[in-house]
Design a protein around this motif. Structure first.
Motif, short mmCIF file in Angstrom:
data_model
loop_
_atom_site.label_atom_id
_atom_site.label_comp_id
_atom_site.label_asym_id
_atom_site.label_seq_id
_atom_site.Cartn_x
_atom_site.Cartn_y
_atom_site.Cartn_z
N THR A 1 -2.32 -6.88 -7.59
CA THR A 1 -2.57 -5.38 -7.54
C THR A 1 -3.74 -5.04 -8.47
O THR A 1 -3.71 -5.56 -9.81
CB THR A 1 -1.50 -4.58 -7.70
OG1 THR A 1 -0.21 -4.82 -6.79
CG2 THR A 1 -1.89 -3.10 -7.40
N TYR B 1 -12.68 -1.45 -5.73
CA TYR B 1 -11.36 -1.65 -6.14
C TYR B 1 -11.20 -3.32 -6.58
O TYR B 1 -9.83 -3.85 -6.68
CB TYR B 1 -10.24 -1.28 -5.06
CG TYR B 1 -10.60 -1.53 -3.73
CD1 TYR B 1 -10.55 -2.79 -3.29
CD2 TYR B 1 -11.15 -0.50 -3.06
CE1 TYR B 1 -11.16 -2.75 -1.81
CE2 TYR B 1 -11.83 -0.78 -1.77
CZ TYR B 1 -11.34 -1.73 -1.14
OH TYR B 1 -11.78 -1.99 0.25
N ASN C 1 0.68 -1.20 -0.01
CA ASN C 1 0.15 0.15 -0.04
C ASN C 1 0.99 1.19 -0.17
O ASN C 1 0.76 2.17 -0.84
CB ASN C 1 -0.93 -0.12 1.44
CG ASN C 1 -1.78 1.11 1.04
OD1 ASN C 1 -2.86 1.16 0.43
ND2 ASN C 1 -1.88 2.01 2.23
N SER D 1 -7.73 3.26 -1.16
CA SER D 1 -7.32 1.75 -1.05
C SER D 1 -8.09 0.83 -0.04
O SER D 1 -8.53 1.58 0.81
CB SER D 1 -5.87 2.06 -0.50
OG SER D 1 -5.42 0.82 0.04
N ASP E 1 -6.48 -2.16 -4.84
CA ASP E 1 -6.49 -3.05 -4.03
C ASP E 1 -4.80 -3.42 -4.03
O ASP E 1 -4.45 -4.17 -5.06
CB ASP E 1 -7.04 -4.20 -4.27
CG ASP E 1 -6.86 -5.42 -3.34
OD1 ASP E 1 -5.97 -5.65 -2.68
OD2 ASP E 1 -7.76 -6.55 -3.53
N PRO E 2 -3.99 -2.79 -3.11
CA PRO E 2 -2.44 -3.29 -3.33
C PRO E 2 -1.77 -4.55 -3.40
O PRO E 2 -1.02 -4.90 -4.32
CB PRO E 2 -1.86 -2.29 -2.44
CG PRO E 2 -2.73 -2.34 -1.06
CD PRO E 2 -4.10 -2.51 -1.90
#
Ligand code: AHG
Ligand code: MN
Ligand code: MN
Length: 334
Positions: free
Chosen positions: A130, A280, A73, A91, A114-115
């Motif tokens: 990701t 996301y 993130n 995020s 969405d990391p």
């Protein structure tokens, strides 16, 4: 020596071909690609970096955060705030909107991500990814609020995912088809390897977490029972099943060889409409799937048409090969 088409070359060509990627969006997507390369390296280091564990903290969804959830993130925030193209970010790992710091130039796009998708797989060395979605900042406020992000998926100007698998890939759409790039580590560039990805309309492969079966609604119960019944059942053919537990890996498999993926509405936790998050996970993946000729629905509604109500809103997701998704949607309508 023959050098393939790099991501930045491709984006510039797309702008010349159909005007779908103006220079500011090219800059942003190239910067997103850099953050995915850095995340790829972080994930690839594995246990060597000593970051395979859980943290004490929980994210806004009440899920225990992995060390790598937080690290990835931070990479995504730090690299993309420098792009000069963003008005704000949101995020999975942050409750509220992330404001672009004063020392950075601001732009007109919003980035939602969405990391690290599939983070339960990270310490068992299974593919993770990701996911990102780009929206326009339509408002005038220099500090965008959550409300500025709450646009239906049809308003996305770009979406994509990186898959950190046996190779690292970046798959993107800017609304003119879906294109897959593979990271060539010799030159540090994403090179076009999968032009115009399309999802076959028919499939014999389904993906669902079957341990939730007792919580599913009747239409999904029926669909899966009929798949499992195979050749002698009502569908008249044998099906195969897969479940990676990384949405990125499942969607990628579907883009390459077809399939249907379901994380449907269930009664496991009545306060949640589904597991996956609209902004996301569901929206960017639905944009990609539709651009590849597939279909994406909650069972009752096209996902891209949903008017979001919260940054971390959850929705049921049924996506993939068009004819199979239509069967499941048909069962919901009955
Ligand atoms: P995340 O790691 O970002 O929280 O997402 C995990 C998601 C998705 O990638 C996957 O399809 C699903 O959760 C797996 O859920 P189960 O563990 O319930 O199978
Ligand atoms: Mn995820
Ligand atoms: Mn995640």
């Amino acid at each position: 020596m023959h050098l393939g088409i790099t991501l930045s070359q491709f984006l510039a060509d797309e702008q010349r071909r159909n005007g779908s990627v103006p220079a500011d969006l090219q800059t942003l997507l190239n910067q997103v690609a850099i953050s995915c390369k850095l995340i790829s390296n972080a994930v690839n280091q594995g246990a060597l970096a000593g970051v395979m564990g859980n943290l004490e903290s929980e994210n806004v969804q009440g899920e225990t955060q992995k060390q790598l959830d937080v690290i990835t993130n931070e990479i995504f925030l730090e690299v993309n705030e420098q792009s000069g193209q963003l008005a704000g970010m949101a995020s999975e790992e942050m409750e509220d909107v992330y404001q672009i710091p004063k020392h950075c130039i601001k732009g007109k796009y919003l980035l939602v991500f969405d990391p690290l998708d599939g983070s339960s797989n990270v310490n068992v060395n299974i593919s993770v990814g990701t996911i990102f979605s780009v929206l326009r900042h339509e408002g005038t406020a220099s500090h965008p609020a959550a409300a500025d992000f709450l646009q239906p998926g049809t308003r996305q100007v770009a979406a994509g995912y990186a898959l950190y698998g046996s190779s690292t890939m970046l798959v993107i759409t800017v609304g003119s088809g879906v294109f897959g790039f593979t990271l060539d580590r010799n030159i540090g560039e994403f090179v076009l390897t999968n032009p115009n990805m399309t999802i076959p309309a028919d499939t014999k492969e389904f993906a669902i977490n079957a341990s939730n079966q007792r919580f599913w609604e009747a239409p999904v119960q029926r669909y899966v029972a009929e798949c499992v019944a195979g050749k002698t059942g009502p569908r008249g053919r044998d099906f195969n099943m897969r479940w990676v537990a990384s949405m990125v890996a499942e969607v990628h498999r579907i883009l390459v060889r077809g399939g249907i993926f379901m994380y449907p509405k269930d009664t496991k936790d009545p306060s949640k409409a589904g597991k996956l998050r609209l902004m996301y996970e569901a929206n960017p993946m639905s944009f990609i799937v539709e651009q590849a000729g597939g279909m994406s629905s909650t069972g009752r509604q096209r996902i891209l048409d949903i008017q979001p109500e919260g940054l971390h809103q959850r929705v049921p997701v049924i996506l993939g090969s068009r004819n199979e998704v239509e069967v499941v949607v048909g069962y919901h309508a009955e």
